[in-house]
Design a protein around this motif. Structure first.
Motif, PDB file in Angstrom:
ATOM      1  N   GLU A  47       0.819  -1.202   0.000  1.00 20.70           N
ATOM      2  CA  GLU A  47       0.000   0.000   0.000  1.00 20.70           C
ATOM      3  C   GLU A  47       0.861   1.263   0.000  1.00 20.70           C
ATOM      4  O   GLU A  47       2.032   1.235   0.356  1.00 20.70           O
ATOM      5  N   ASN A  89       2.718   4.226   1.053  1.00 19.29           N
ATOM      6  CA  ASN A  89       3.271   4.641   2.344  1.00 19.29           C
ATOM      7  C   ASN A  89       4.573   5.399   2.065  1.00 19.29           C
ATOM      8  O   ASN A  89       5.656   4.813   2.071  1.00 19.29           O
ATOM      9  N   ARG A  91       7.640   5.070   4.530  1.00 17.48           N
ATOM     10  CA  ARG A  91       8.278   3.749   4.455  1.00 17.48           C
ATOM     11  C   ARG A  91       9.128   3.649   3.192  1.00 17.48           C
ATOM     12  O   ARG A  91      10.270   3.169   3.223  1.00 17.48           O
TER      13      ARG A  91
END
Length: 357
Positions: A126, A128, A131
């Motif tokens: 997903e 992010n 990250r």
């Protein structure tokens, strides 16, 4: 000197789309799947500088030329590095090969995916951004640690600089193992020079490009000195328009300049670069130097012998040159300065260097 920028990021972050927009043509094979860029795409683009057109026009009139002299802008080389993934420093995704291409550049343009598009695969899962940013930074740090581990402690009677360099390496190992970037650890200019030959990746300045959907208005208000917010897809569409259409489109989007202009300007700021100008019957040209360079160093950018044989520099500011309509007028108005070896060059200086035999 010419600026060299590495475009990095995870696969499908929008690197090749951005690269294509920067070059204003479809050079890279942009596709919605990982690793469509196997070799680094390299493109050279001119640094936008409207001052050169004015210089060429004035020189044409002053020298009574039939046509304006050629314009030679400074250039930037963009290197589109194939998508890095977690484990790149260990060879994942051909990572070692791609990391080596970054070592040859001056600054890293890190494209971070903020946009949502189900048709474009996101290899990390997903969306992010933090990250994704950490993944790339970690791989650069791990690659640097490999470089540092290969260094051998000096033994016996050695020069002071070698001892100092080893002390820096020990300090860097400890800091990088705790997750810090080399650029945050080594900031003293003399220390930077001592480790320059290691070509550490996390030592390079990083400009973050946040790739958003055009409708993500809130992200367009991000305030970060080392970040630009763009829509690579929109910029790619913009690159296919005529200059007038581009201007109108930018106005609709509420932007004063294209991503190319903004990215190069930001890179120049981060690296402390400026341009001085030369003009004559042969060409009107921009030359890139580091802010704080003295006149002989600037002359050496034109030709290495010029630095050694430097005598003086005739300088005039761009504004004074334009107002006086050329060298002759600037001299008559007393606007031309004769500068010596200690003169610190200013952005927009128009120069004629006097060189000895």
């Amino acid at each position: 000197m010419n600026l060299k920028i590495a475009i990095v990021g995870l696969p499908n972050a929008g690197k090749s789309t951005l690269f294509n927009a920067l070059l204003k043509k479809q050079v890279a094979d942009a596709a919605p799947y990982p690793f469509c860029t196997i070799e680094p795409n390299i493109g050279v683009v001119p640094v936008p500088d409207l001052r050169l057109e004015k210089l060429a026009e004035i020189t044409k009139a002053e020298e009574k030329m039939e046509k304006s002299p050629p314009i030679v802008p400074a250039v930037v080389e963009f290197v589109d590095i194939a998508g890095l993934v977690k484990g790149a420093s260990q060879g994942e995704g051909l990572g070692n090969k791609f990391l080596s291409h970054i070592r040859e550049t001056d600054i890293i343009c890190h494209v971070v995916r903020y946009f949502q598009d189900p048709s474009v695969v996101n290899v990390a899962g997903e969306i992010n951004p933090m990250r994704d940013r950490d993944i790339i930074e970690t791989e650069l740090i791990l690659a640097d640690l490999q470089t540092l581990e290969k260094q051998i402690e000096p033994r016996g009677k050695v020069e002071h600089d070698e001892v100092k360099k080893w002390e820096l390496i020990v300090r860097l190992k400890e800091a990088l193992n705790s997750g810090k970037n080399a650029c945050d650890v080594i900031t003293d200019k003399e220390e930077v020079e001592l480790i320059r030959d290691l070509h550490l990746l996390s030592m390079k300045p990083t400009l973050f490009v946040l790739n958003v959907n055009e409708q993500d208005e809130i992200l367009k208000r991000v305030q970060d000195d080392n970040a630009l917010v763009i829509s690579a897809k929109t910029e790619s569409e913009l690159s296919s328009l005529t200059p007038e259409e581009q201007k109108d489109y930018l106005a609709v989007l509420g932007l004063s300049a294209s991503v190319l202009d903004r990215l190069i300007q930001k890179a120049y700021e981060m690296l402390g670069l400026i341009s001085f100008l030369t003009t004559g019957v042969k060409e009107a040209r921009a030359w890139t130097i580091v802010r704080g360079s003295k006149a002989p160093q600037a002359a050496g950018v034109i030709h290495t012998d010029f630095e050694k044989k430097f005598i003086k520099a005739d300088c005039v500011s761009f504004e004074d040159f334009i107002f006086a309509q050329g060298w002759h007028g600037a001299k008559e108005q007393g606007k031309v300065r004769q500068e010596g070896r200690e003169y610190m060059m200013q952005d927009g200086d128009i120069v004629e260097f006097k060189i000895g035999p």
